[in-house]
Design a protein around this motif. Structure first.
Motif, PDB file in Angstrom:
ATOM      1  N   ALA A  10       0.830  -1.207   0.000  1.00 32.77           N
ATOM      2  CA  ALA A  10       0.000   0.000   0.000  1.00 32.77           C
ATOM      3  C   ALA A  10       0.865   1.258   0.000  1.00 32.77           C
ATOM      4  N   ASP A  11       1.893   1.278   0.823  1.00 31.17           N
ATOM      5  CA  ASP A  11       2.788   2.437   0.876  1.00 31.17           C
ATOM      6  C   ASP A  11       3.488   2.663  -0.467  1.00 31.17           C
ATOM      7  N   ALA A  12       3.899   1.575  -1.123  1.00 26.94           N
ATOM      8  CA  ALA A  12       4.584   1.700  -2.413  1.00 26.94           C
ATOM      9  C   ALA A  12       3.664   2.309  -3.463  1.00 26.94           C
ATOM     10  N   LEU A  13       2.418   1.860  -3.505  1.00 31.29           N
ATOM     11  CA  LEU A  13       1.482   2.378  -4.498  1.00 31.29           C
ATOM     12  C   LEU A  13       1.121   3.830  -4.218  1.00 31.29           C
ATOM     13  N   ARG A  14       1.010   4.187  -2.942  1.00 32.40           N
ATOM     14  CA  ARG A  14       0.792   5.594  -2.593  1.00 32.40           C
ATOM     15  C   ARG A  14       1.962   6.454  -3.071  1.00 32.40           C
ATOM     16  N   SER A  15       3.183   5.951  -2.847  1.00 30.57           N
ATOM     17  CA  SER A  15       4.367   6.712  -3.239  1.00 30.57           C
ATOM     18  C   SER A  15       4.391   6.974  -4.739  1.00 30.57           C
ATOM     19  N   LEU A  16       3.789   6.060  -5.503  1.00 33.00           N
ATOM     20  CA  LEU A  16       3.770   6.200  -6.959  1.00 33.00           C
ATOM     21  C   LEU A  16       2.596   7.030  -7.467  1.00 33.00           C
ATOM     22  N   GLY A  17       1.696   7.450  -6.559  1.00 32.36           N
ATOM     23  CA  GLY A  17       0.634   8.362  -6.962  1.00 32.36           C
ATOM     24  C   GLY A  17      -0.779   7.850  -6.811  1.00 32.36           C
ATOM     25  N   ALA A  18      -0.977   6.589  -6.419  1.00 32.69           N
ATOM     26  CA  ALA A  18      -2.329   6.084  -6.219  1.00 32.69           C
ATOM     27  C   ALA A  18      -2.881   6.581  -4.886  1.00 32.69           C
ATOM     28  N   GLY A  19      -4.183   6.790  -4.824  1.00 28.43           N
ATOM     29  CA  GLY A  19      -4.831   7.142  -3.567  1.00 28.43           C
ATOM     30  C   GLY A  19      -5.420   5.909  -2.915  1.00 28.43           C
ATOM     31  N   SER A  65      -7.180  -6.696   9.176  1.00 30.51           N
ATOM     32  CA  SER A  65      -7.861  -6.529   7.896  1.00 30.51           C
ATOM     33  C   SER A  65      -8.262  -5.073   7.703  1.00 30.51           C
ATOM     34  N   VAL A  66      -8.507  -4.726   6.450  1.00 30.16           N
ATOM     35  CA  VAL A  66      -8.884  -3.362   6.109  1.00 30.16           C
ATOM     36  C   VAL A  66      -9.612  -3.394   4.772  1.00 30.16           C
ATOM     37  N   ASP A  67     -10.595  -2.501   4.614  1.00 32.93           N
ATOM     38  CA  ASP A  67     -11.198  -2.262   3.314  1.00 32.93           C
ATOM     39  C   ASP A  67     -10.539  -1.020   2.730  1.00 32.93           C
ATOM     40  N   TRP A  68     -10.166  -1.094   1.456  1.00 33.82           N
ATOM     41  CA  TRP A  68      -9.496   0.027   0.796  1.00 33.82           C
ATOM     42  C   TRP A  68     -10.380   0.591  -0.320  1.00 33.82           C
ATOM     43  N   THR A  69     -10.452   1.908  -0.395  1.00 32.62           N
ATOM     44  CA  THR A  69     -10.898   2.576  -1.612  1.00 32.62           C
ATOM     45  C   THR A  69      -9.641   3.034  -2.345  1.00 32.62           C
ATOM     46  N   ILE A  70      -9.486   2.593  -3.598  1.00 31.33           N
ATOM     47  CA  ILE A  70      -8.279   2.907  -4.355  1.00 31.33           C
ATOM     48  C   ILE A  70      -8.639   3.812  -5.525  1.00 31.33           C
ATOM     49  N   THR A  71      -7.986   4.959  -5.593  1.00 32.81           N
ATOM     50  CA  THR A  71      -8.197   5.913  -6.669  1.00 32.81           C
ATOM     51  C   THR A  71      -6.926   5.985  -7.509  1.00 32.81           C
ATOM     52  N   PRO A  72      -6.951   5.456  -8.729  1.00 37.89           N
ATOM     53  CA  PRO A  72      -5.759   5.527  -9.567  1.00 37.89           C
ATOM     54  C   PRO A  72      -5.384   6.979  -9.858  1.00 37.89           C
ATOM     55  N   GLY A  73      -4.102   7.224  -9.954  1.00 43.09           N
ATOM     56  CA  GLY A  73      -3.617   8.553 -10.283  1.00 43.09           C
ATOM     57  C   GLY A  73      -2.464   8.460 -11.246  1.00 43.09           C
TER      58      GLY A  73
END
Length: 425
Positions: free
Chosen positions: A57-66, A76-84
């Protein structure tokens, strides 16, 4: 400073417990990058919350995903993922997570600048050359052959041949991002058989579920067509491989453990526990309430090819050390390149306790002998730590080094183990 020692509980009575498991790491760490590369926002529900998953999750955030979490718990966690737009300049910490160090570089090759990767000291020994070489062939600029390394796009895609006999993740990493490459990607494997092939089938199925065209009709060849990745509302299955130590506890103690939510059909390699543990003497049934394993207190040795299910080796080796006949575990030479050299580590720790475990060319030969207490070293490897806990059920005085390393995939392991032994139905 030496790592803390955890006194492994000795089982006083047969286990009788229901053990809910958190989500699959393998599924979670495929679903997250697919969602980050999708054409619109999506969700990943019941995702694993662990060190490996958090690093992804941290890696994808660093690359610009929300990535926005909700419904969080300890595991456990539910994620909302916003591509960027994928951005360069990021520094990615892979930790010891093979999925991060192999799935994220192809994503990083789509970014608008250089991305730096590093991880734990032990991760710098893990095989990376084939996938980094493949990215170069596909058009990326890569500096380094192992961690640390840098990746800079653009990557055009196309055809590439590599030797993935060290890890199926080397193929899955290219496939997961391949639809976003201008030319797609065709990956050909040339070398000894790929281990953990079910994990590639998992990748292919998840890509198809996201609307990606994948052709795997030719042996050792996978073709991903270029195109969009559909946004999805995805729910992660329980991690079946993580059921292994809890099911082993029922076998050793002559008790019963139920794993709720066990799917009738799945691409997870851990589903092979049903057949493997039956062969070692358990009664295994898939019922409405989940998978129910009942043991007799006796464990039979096994001769098994574990090439597709290498992650089960530490638990099966622990059971083999407590069995009533010898075992041969085959097809797992690739485990020498995991978090640690698992074959050497398992042989060393079983023998340290008085057992008889011998490395073979492609696995382990284990002859049961009476074991005595002592320190079971974990080597910062979560599955080594749980193997020590399994042996500790039957052998007084086992102390597992750094049980916290189980946080890689089971952040609440010590508490789950205690609840199971307390008869948590």
């Amino acid at each position: 400073m030496s790592a803390p020692l955890w006194p492994a509980p000795l089982a006083a009575d047969p286990v009788d417990a229901t053990v809910p498991l958190p989500g699959s790491k393998s599924v979670t760490n495929r679903a997250l990058p697919l969602a980050a590369l999708a054409e619109a926002p999506g969700t990943v529900r019941l995702a694993l919350r662990s060190r490996d998953a958090d690093l992804m999750a941290d890696a994808l955030r660093s690359l610009g995903a929300g990535l926005t979490p909700y419904n969080e718990s300890a595991s456990s966690v539910d994620w909302t993922i916003t591509p960027g737009p994928l951005r360069g300049g990021a520094r990615i910490d892979a930790g010891l997570a093979g999925t991060v160090m192999r799935f994220v570089p192809p994503v990083a090759a789509l970014a608008d600048g250089e991305v730096f990767f590093d991880g734990d000291p032990a991760a710098r020994k893990r095989p990376m050359g084939p996938i980094l070489g493949a990215l170069r062939v596909l058009g990326a600029e890569v500096h380094g052959e192992a961690l640390p390394f840098t990746v800079r796009g653009p990557v055009a895609g196309g055809e590439v041949t590599l030797d993935a006999s060290a890890s199926s993740q080397l193929i899955s990493g290219l496939l997961l991002a391949g639809a976003r490459f201008e030319k797609g990607v065709t990956v050909r494997h040339a070398g000894p058989p790929v281990p953990s092939a079910p994990h590639i089938r998992m990748t292919v199925l998840m890509l198809r579920e996201a609307g990606v065209t994948v052709d795997d009709s030719e042996p050792d060849t996978w073709r991903v067509e270029p195109g969009p990745i559909a946004a999805r509302d995805y729910t992660v299955e329980p991690d079946l491989s993580n059921a292994a130590p809890f099911l082993a506890a029922a076998m050793i103690t002559g008790g019963s453990v139920t794993i709720p939510g066990w799917p009738e059909r799945t691409t997870q390699p851990g589903d092979q526990l049903r057949g493997l543990l039956s062969e070692m003497g358990a009664t295994v049934e898939l019922r409405g309430e989940g998978l129910v394993l009942t043991g007799t207190g006796r464990v039979s040795g096994i001769d098994a090819d574990l090439r597709e299910v290498g992650e089960l080796t530490p638990t099966l080796a622990a059971l083999a050390a407590l069995a009533d006949s010898p075992s041969r575990l085959r097809g797992i030479a690739h485990l020498r390149g995991h978090e640690t050299d698992r074959l050497a580590a398992l042989a060393a720790e079983i023998n340290r306790l008085g057992g008889d475990a011998r490395e073979t060319e492609d696995g382990l030969a284990i002859t049961p002998r009476p074991l005595s207490g002592g320190v079971f070293h974990s080597y910062e490897d979560h599955r080594m730590a749980t193997a020590g806990a399994v042996i500790g059920l039957a052998v007084p005085g086992i102390q597992v080094e750094n049980i916290a390393t189980t946080g890689k995939t089971l952040p609440e392991f010590a508490h789950m183990w205690a609840r199971m032994l307390g008869g948590d139905r």
